[in-house]
Design a protein around this motif. Structure first.
Motif, PDB file in Angstrom:
ATOM      1  N   THR A  18       0.840  -1.198   0.000  1.00 35.03           N
ATOM      2  CA  THR A  18       0.000   0.000   0.000  1.00 35.03           C
ATOM      3  C   THR A  18       0.871   1.244   0.000  1.00 35.03           C
ATOM      4  OG1 THR A  18      -1.750  -1.186   1.185  1.00 35.03           O
ATOM      5  CG2 THR A  18      -1.825   1.230   1.231  1.00 35.03           C
ATOM      6  N   LYS A  19       1.900   1.256   0.827  1.00 34.23           N
ATOM      7  CA  LYS A  19       2.812   2.402   0.890  1.00 34.23           C
ATOM      8  C   LYS A  19       3.473   2.633  -0.466  1.00 34.23           C
ATOM      9  CE  LYS A  19       6.860   4.153   3.330  1.00 34.23           C
ATOM     10  NZ  LYS A  19       7.870   3.872   4.342  1.00 34.23           N
ATOM     11  N   ALA A  23       3.008   6.021  -3.263  1.00 31.66           N
ATOM     12  CA  ALA A  23       4.096   6.883  -3.727  1.00 31.66           C
ATOM     13  C   ALA A  23       3.681   7.655  -4.984  1.00 31.66           C
ATOM     14  CB  ALA A  23       5.346   6.053  -3.998  1.00 31.66           C
ATOM     15  N   SER A  24       2.651   7.181  -5.670  1.00 23.97           N
ATOM     16  CA  SER A  24       2.166   7.861  -6.877  1.00 23.97           C
ATOM     17  C   SER A  24       1.366   9.121  -6.551  1.00 23.97           C
ATOM     18  CB  SER A  24       1.299   6.909  -7.701  1.00 23.97           C
ATOM     19  OG  SER A  24       0.116   6.587  -6.991  1.00 23.97           O
ATOM     20  N   LYS A  25       1.017   9.305  -5.273  1.00 26.10           N
ATOM     21  CA  LYS A  25       0.313  10.508  -4.788  1.00 26.10           C
ATOM     22  C   LYS A  25      -1.068  10.683  -5.424  1.00 26.10           C
ATOM     23  CE  LYS A  25       3.912  11.969  -2.403  1.00 26.10           C
ATOM     24  NZ  LYS A  25       3.984  11.729  -0.990  1.00 26.10           N
ATOM     25  N   GLU A  26      -1.729   9.591  -5.752  1.00 18.49           N
ATOM     26  CA  GLU A  26      -3.086   9.689  -6.288  1.00 18.49           C
ATOM     27  C   GLU A  26      -4.066   9.993  -5.156  1.00 18.49           C
ATOM     28  OE1 GLU A  26      -4.265   6.597  -8.996  1.00 18.49           O
ATOM     29  OE2 GLU A  26      -2.212   6.336  -9.669  1.00 18.49           O
ATOM     30  N   ALA A  27      -5.293  10.349  -5.522  1.00 16.03           N
ATOM     31  CA  ALA A  27      -6.294  10.708  -4.526  1.00 16.03           C
ATOM     32  C   ALA A  27      -7.085   9.500  -4.044  1.00 16.03           C
ATOM     33  CB  ALA A  27      -7.244  11.759  -5.085  1.00 16.03           C
ATOM     34  N   GLU A  28      -7.068   8.405  -4.824  1.00 14.52           N
ATOM     35  CA  GLU A  28      -7.855   7.224  -4.467  1.00 14.52           C
ATOM     36  C   GLU A  28      -7.063   5.939  -4.711  1.00 14.52           C
ATOM     37  OE1 GLU A  28     -11.526   7.110  -6.570  1.00 14.52           O
ATOM     38  OE2 GLU A  28     -12.200   9.048  -5.818  1.00 14.52           O
ATOM     39  N   TYR A  29      -7.310   4.979  -3.829  1.00  9.21           N
ATOM     40  CA  TYR A  29      -6.705   3.651  -3.943  1.00  9.21           C
ATOM     41  C   TYR A  29      -7.714   2.613  -3.496  1.00  9.21           C
ATOM     42  CZ  TYR A  29      -2.535   6.547  -3.799  1.00  9.21           C
ATOM     43  OH  TYR A  29      -1.604   7.516  -4.054  1.00  9.21           O
ATOM     44  N   GLU A  30      -7.540   1.396  -3.972  1.00  7.77           N
ATOM     45  CA  GLU A  30      -8.295   0.261  -3.462  1.00  7.77           C
ATOM     46  C   GLU A  30      -7.295  -0.814  -3.076  1.00  7.77           C
ATOM     47  OE1 GLU A  30     -12.559   0.522  -5.807  1.00  7.77           O
ATOM     48  OE2 GLU A  30     -11.148  -1.052  -6.369  1.00  7.77           O
TER      49      GLU A  30
END
Length: 68
Positions: A18-19, A23-30
């Motif tokens: 997850t970390k 690193a891509s600094k996007e606003a959303e992740y799943e």
């Protein structure tokens, strides 16, 4: 949105994946995990990074929707 499939991995690997994705600094992740410990550890990590997390149970798995 980046998606991390961390099923079958024991901690700390789901947190590390997850970390790395964050690193891509996007606003959303799943993040998809398959155990309660990983769900709690990833949730705690992302909240400390200033993100919000919403957990959905999907059968035996947990889908963590992470937003800024």
């Amino acid at each position: 949105m980046k998606r991390v499939d961390a099923r079958g991995l024991s901690c700390p690997e789901p947190v590390i994946q997850t970390k790395n994705a964050m690193a891509s600094k996007e606003a959303e992740y799943e993040v998809l995990v398959d155990n309660v410990v990983a769900k709690e550890n990833v949730s705690r990590f992302v909240m400390h990074q200033g993100y919000q997390v919403n957990v959905e149970e999907q059968g035996d798995d947990f889908l963590l929707k992470i937003t800024k």
